[in-house]
Design an enzyme around this catalytic site. Structure first.
Site, PDB file in Angstrom:
ATOM      1  N   GLU A  63     -39.408 -12.859 -76.047  1.00 46.02           N
ATOM      2  CA  GLU A  63     -40.490 -12.997 -77.022  1.00 46.02           C
ATOM      3  C   GLU A  63     -39.952 -12.899 -78.456  1.00 46.02           C
ATOM      4  OE1 GLU A  63     -43.892 -11.082 -75.479  1.00 46.02           O
ATOM      5  OE2 GLU A  63     -45.070 -11.318 -77.305  1.00 46.02           O
ATOM      6  N   GLU A 113     -38.329 -16.075 -79.225  1.00 48.43           N
ATOM      7  CA  GLU A 113     -39.325 -17.129 -79.465  1.00 48.43           C
ATOM      8  C   GLU A 113     -39.922 -16.989 -80.874  1.00 48.43           C
ATOM      9  OE1 GLU A 113     -42.525 -17.115 -76.608  1.00 48.43           O
ATOM     10  OE2 GLU A 113     -43.523 -18.841 -77.543  1.00 48.43           O
ATOM     11  N   CYS A 170     -48.773 -10.731 -72.948  1.00 51.12           N
ATOM     12  CA  CYS A 170     -48.582  -9.898 -71.753  1.00 51.12           C
ATOM     13  C   CYS A 170     -49.895  -9.365 -71.189  1.00 51.12           C
ATOM     14  CB  CYS A 170     -47.621  -8.762 -72.022  1.00 51.12           C
ATOM     15  SG  CYS A 170     -47.858  -8.038 -73.616  1.00 51.12           S
ATOM     16  N   SER A 194     -47.537 -16.909 -77.171  1.00 53.05           N
ATOM     17  CA  SER A 194     -46.163 -16.913 -76.697  1.00 53.05           C
ATOM     18  C   SER A 194     -46.158 -17.493 -75.283  1.00 53.05           C
ATOM     19  CB  SER A 194     -45.630 -15.479 -76.660  1.00 53.05           C
ATOM     20  OG  SER A 194     -44.544 -15.395 -75.766  1.00 53.05           O
ATOM     21  N   LYS A 253     -54.951  -8.178 -63.754  1.00 53.90           N
ATOM     22  CA  LYS A 253     -53.670  -8.572 -63.159  1.00 53.90           C
ATOM     23  C   LYS A 253     -53.851  -9.158 -61.757  1.00 53.90           C
ATOM     24  CE  LYS A 253     -50.822  -7.088 -66.477  1.00 53.90           C
ATOM     25  NZ  LYS A 253     -49.909  -7.986 -67.188  1.00 53.90           N
ATOM     26  N   GLU A 278     -54.624 -12.613 -62.542  1.00 53.84           N
ATOM     27  CA  GLU A 278     -53.426 -13.251 -63.083  1.00 53.84           C
ATOM     28  C   GLU A 278     -52.465 -13.640 -61.963  1.00 53.84           C
ATOM     29  OE1 GLU A 278     -50.578 -10.743 -65.020  1.00 53.84           O
ATOM     30  OE2 GLU A 278     -50.073 -12.260 -66.516  1.00 53.84           O
ATOM     31  N   GLU A 305     -50.201 -21.531 -61.666  1.00 53.81           N
ATOM     32  CA  GLU A 305     -48.999 -21.930 -62.413  1.00 53.81           C
ATOM     33  C   GLU A 305     -47.956 -20.806 -62.471  1.00 53.81           C
ATOM     34  OE1 GLU A 305     -51.965 -21.578 -63.544  1.00 53.81           O
ATOM     35  OE2 GLU A 305     -52.016 -20.523 -65.462  1.00 53.81           O
ATOM     36  N   CYS A 332     -53.164  -0.611 -72.147  1.00 49.60           N
ATOM     37  CA  CYS A 332     -53.230  -0.482 -70.688  1.00 49.60           C
ATOM     38  C   CYS A 332     -53.443   0.955 -70.216  1.00 49.60           C
ATOM     39  CB  CYS A 332     -51.966  -1.032 -70.048  1.00 49.60           C
ATOM     40  SG  CYS A 332     -51.572  -2.695 -70.585  1.00 49.60           S
TER      41      CYS A 332
END
Ligand code: SF4
Ligand code: SF4
Ligand code: SF4
Ligand code: FES
Ligand code: FES
Lengths: 579, 164
Positions: free
Chosen positions: A278, A281, A298, A318, A357, A360, A365, A502
């Site tokens: 990251e 990037e 994230c 990102s 999650k 997710e 993908e 979190c």
């Protein structure tokens, strides 16, 4: 200051306080149901009723301000009868299945029933008959268990500012639901689970993956691997009566091994890796005129929110996968190859503080060589249940170390679990990548804490980096609107959907203790502080991974395995089918 | 097509929610799903809140009305005179429940609280007509009357469909 009398006790309290708070300040407990700290009182449930001298009816103490000379009785016979009746009526409308309920032992309705010694059914209520909404990959909604306190509606609407659910219909048919009673999966819901944390009953709960996981553990061919998110180690102890903020990392590793996992790795390893990618990037975007500001990626709740509401800003996200997905991807490629195991046999279980999650991990993908990266996600709460079923006395466990190579981590990874942590970790590494020198003081106090939006400008080698940390999805819109209008001054923005990050995720232990977020936060900064290595690029296993497998941050292999793309979901909300 | 409705209201003004719902219903006779979404975007309230309001007030409908609206009084006087049975037999006759519209869009059943003709309870009302002291036995006959009227009209080419 105002002076009043509560239950014959003289009380001095600040003007503007409610009767409820004034009573609490002198150790008098008044039960509440619809009340939520820091939100405007709704006065809906009346369980907090008290008697006030000179007033004929009972007064909801959560909504009523104190005044000079007020005389309050919080526990008179009349009050007790009224409260008891309210509880009795709620119980009679409720399914009578406490014994097999996921909130058995941690339910506010049960607590009230016990508190008011309800021992018989005096009323015969009509029960609501509603299907359970199991449409989403993360949450279940069971309207039959709803006592209409409205806490979820208010958290979703007023704190998260998502507004996926609301009261619909009226009178007896009134329920909390999504528009047209359609499933959560096609609503505005981002599956953050904040509503679960405030629900007094089991009307809102996670979709359990316990069976899938225990089946995998019993399967002879499966090579089961567990990984633990940064935030879980700071909270799980609460469920075993340990003080808030106890770090239970070592016990967790022992416990997971006892459950039968062949390997126990650390999502923190992948958090360090995320930072490498990251930060790289970010610098690339800044130096080559890429899309700015760059958003962190994230938190899948935040990603879902962006896809559903600001699908025109996907370029800003990102492309890094979230840490546990990176870990899963590496386990099924790098690690499997290294160990000579067929990646198809590898079964990865993520222990997460998070309900999103689950969703997710089902995103199509997110795969590596056509294999799902993470096979199942257990929340902190589900893992506690698993330990209990397996007869593991968690508090008595000894400590063990993570397996390697995907178990080593630095302090930068530890703080991923709190709002501001990803930003701070990224800055530590970006500094090095830009200057080739180590940052001396790695503590970025300006991005820590619980403010809604934390902003700062960091000067690195003549570059003024404008950053913002959005603490809770409810604070995201204002920054996003600016970006949309092209007026944003930021280079880098961190967003975490859950207020506090979190550590306060929708999969965390459920209780209403006041300082839970602060104490959990402290625990993570404490872990960071104690670490010898606090910058991600210093992680030896990460260096080795790049040398052996990935090459360098942003390489072709990295892109194949560690990066992803997003989907504009402004039109349709339906995407991922539950596993 | 209802752009012009929105012209009368400020964008993001939450207080225009109810007037907007009323305007849309005045045009369509009910609140179509797309319209609710548009209203939600326009006033800046979540769809769940707009839907919640639309289902809270009796004045709003989420399904189109049939050509004939059968209203069964469920007020106290009618209740005492067994209006529950009347409702049940209308529902059975039409094969739908209160609040619903038949597939051919010819009938909608609604329940109301006191029509204001308690002296002739139990009362039902179809379109402009009132039927007092009705019995369950009469229901099929009454309904049939409206069915055959439609057939006549269709034969003479006047009406071919239910409302909108
Ligand atoms: S999971 Fe989050 S977005 Fe979904 S209903 Fe609950 S609070 Fe709202
Ligand atoms: S679902 Fe839970 S939090 Fe929401 S209104 Fe019902 S009982 Fe209250
Ligand atoms: S802040 Fe953490 S727990 Fe909350 S939705 Fe995001 S990733 Fe999940
Ligand atoms: S807690 Fe005060 S009215 Fe519900
Ligand atoms: S109760 Fe039916 S008309 Fe009054």
């Amino acid at each position: 200051m105002v002076e009043l009398t509560i239950n014959n006790i003289k009380v001095k309290a600040e003007e503007g306080m409610t009767i409820l708070d004034a009573a609490k300040s002198v150790g008098i407990a008044v039960p509440t149901l619809c009340h939520l700290k820091d939100l405007i009182p709704s006065g809906a449930c009346r369980i907090c009723s008290v008697e006030v001298e000179g007033q004929r009816g009972l007064i909801p103490s959560c909504a009523y301000p104190i005044y000079e000379g007020m005389v309050v009785e919080t526990n008179s016979p009349r009050v007790r009868v009224a409260r008891k009746t309210i509880v009795e009526l709620l119980i009679e409308n409720h399914p009578q299945d406490c014994l097999i309920c996921v909130r058995n032992g941690n339910c506010e309705l049960q607590d009230l029933s016990e508190k008011y010694s309800i021992r018989e059914h005096r009323y015969k209520g009509e029960h609501k008959d509603h299907a359970v909404d199991i449409s989403s990959a993360s949450l279940e909604r069971d309207p039959a268990k709803c006592i209409l306190c409205g806490r979820c509606v208010r958290v979703c609407g007023e704190i998260q500012k998502v507004g996926a659910i609301d009261f619909i219909n009226r009178g007896f048919t009134s329920i909390v639901s999504t528009p047209y009673n359609k499933g959560l999966n096609v609503s505005d819901c981002i599956l953050c689970g904040q509503c679960i944390l405030v629900c007094p009953t089991a009307s809102l709960r996670e979709k359990s993956s316990l069976k899938t996981v225990s089946d995998a553990l019993n399967h002879r061919k499966k090579y089961t691997i567990a990984q633990i998110a940064p935030a879980v180690r700071a909270t799980l102890g609460e469920e075993f009566n340990m003080p808030l903020g106890t770090d239970v990392t070592g016990k967790l590793v022992t416990g997971l091994r006892r459950l039968g996992f062949k390997r126990v790795f650390d999502t923190n390893f992948a958090a360090d890796l995320t930072i490498m990618e990251e930060a790289h990037e970010l610098i690339k975007r800044i130096t080559t005129g890429g899309t700015l500001p760059m958003f962190t990626s994230c938190c899948p709740g935040w990603v879902k929110y962006l896809e559903q509401n600001y699908g025109d800003l996907l370029e800003n996200l990102s492309t890094c996968k979230s840490p546990h997905e990176m870990e899963g991807a590496l386990l099924k490629s790098y690690f499997a190859k290294k160990m000579g195991i067929d990646p198809k046999d590898v079964f990865v279980v993520s222990i997460m503080p998070c309900t999103v999650k689950k969703y997710e991990s089902a995103r199509p993908e997110l795969n590596v060589e056509s294999l799902t990266e993470v096979d199942a996600v257990l929340t902190t709460r589900e893992l506690v249940r698993f330990f209990n079923i397996a007869g593991i006395e968690f508090a008595d466990l000894g400590e063990s170390e993570f397996d390697n190579p995907l178990g080593e981590s630095t302090g930068a990874a530890a703080i991923f679990g709190t709002s501001g942590g990803v930003m701070e970790a990224a800055l530590r590494t970006a500094y090095y990548q830009l200057t080739n020198t180590h940052l001396e003081n790695v503590d970025f106090e300006q991005v820590r804490g619980l403010q809604d939006i934390k902003e700062s400008t960091i000067s690195i080698n003549g570059l003024d980096l404008n950053i913002a940390v959005v603490n809770g999805i409810g604070n995201a819109a204002q920054i996003l609107d600016e970006v949309r209008e092209g007026k944003s001054k930021y280079h880098f923005v961190e967003v975490m959907a859950c207020p506090g990050g979190c550590i306060n995720g929708g999969g965390q232990p459920i209780h209403q203790k006041i300082d839970k977020v602060i104490e959990r936060m402290k625990a993570l900064y404490e872990i960071d502080k104690k670490m010898l290595l606090r910058r991600s690029y210093e992680n030896e296993s990460i260096k080795k991974l790049y040398a052996e497998f990935l090459g360098e941050p942003g390489s072709h292999v990295s892109h194949e395995i560690l990066h992803t793309h997003y989907i504009d979901r402004r039109k349709t909300r339906k995407i991922v089918n539950p596993k | 097509m209802h752009e012009n409705i929105f012209d009368h209201y400020e964008k993001k003004d939450k207080s225009s929610l109810i007037p907007l719902l009323q305007d849309v219903q005045a045009i369509y006779g009910y609140l179509p799903e797309d319209a609710l979404q548009e209203i939600s975007d326009y006033v800046g309230l979540p769809l769940s809140r707009v839907y919640g309001v639309a289902t809270f007030y009796n004045q709003f409908r989420l399904t189109p009305l049939g050509k004939n609206v059968v209203r069964i009084c469920r007020g106290t006087a009618c209740h005492v005179k067994n209006s529950a049975n009347i409702l049940y037999s209308v529902e059975t006759e039409l094969g739908i429940q209160a609040g619903q519209t038949t597939r051919d869009k010819l009938f909608t059943i609604e329940t109301v609280a006191c029509i204001g003709a308690c002296s002739i309870a139990p009362v039902i009302n179809i379109n402009e007509e009132y039927y007092g002291r009705v019995t369950t036995k009469e229901i099929p006959k009454i309904i049939k009357k409206y069915r055959s009227e439609v057939q006549k009209e269709t034969a003479s080419g006047k009406v071919t469909e239910g409302v909108k």
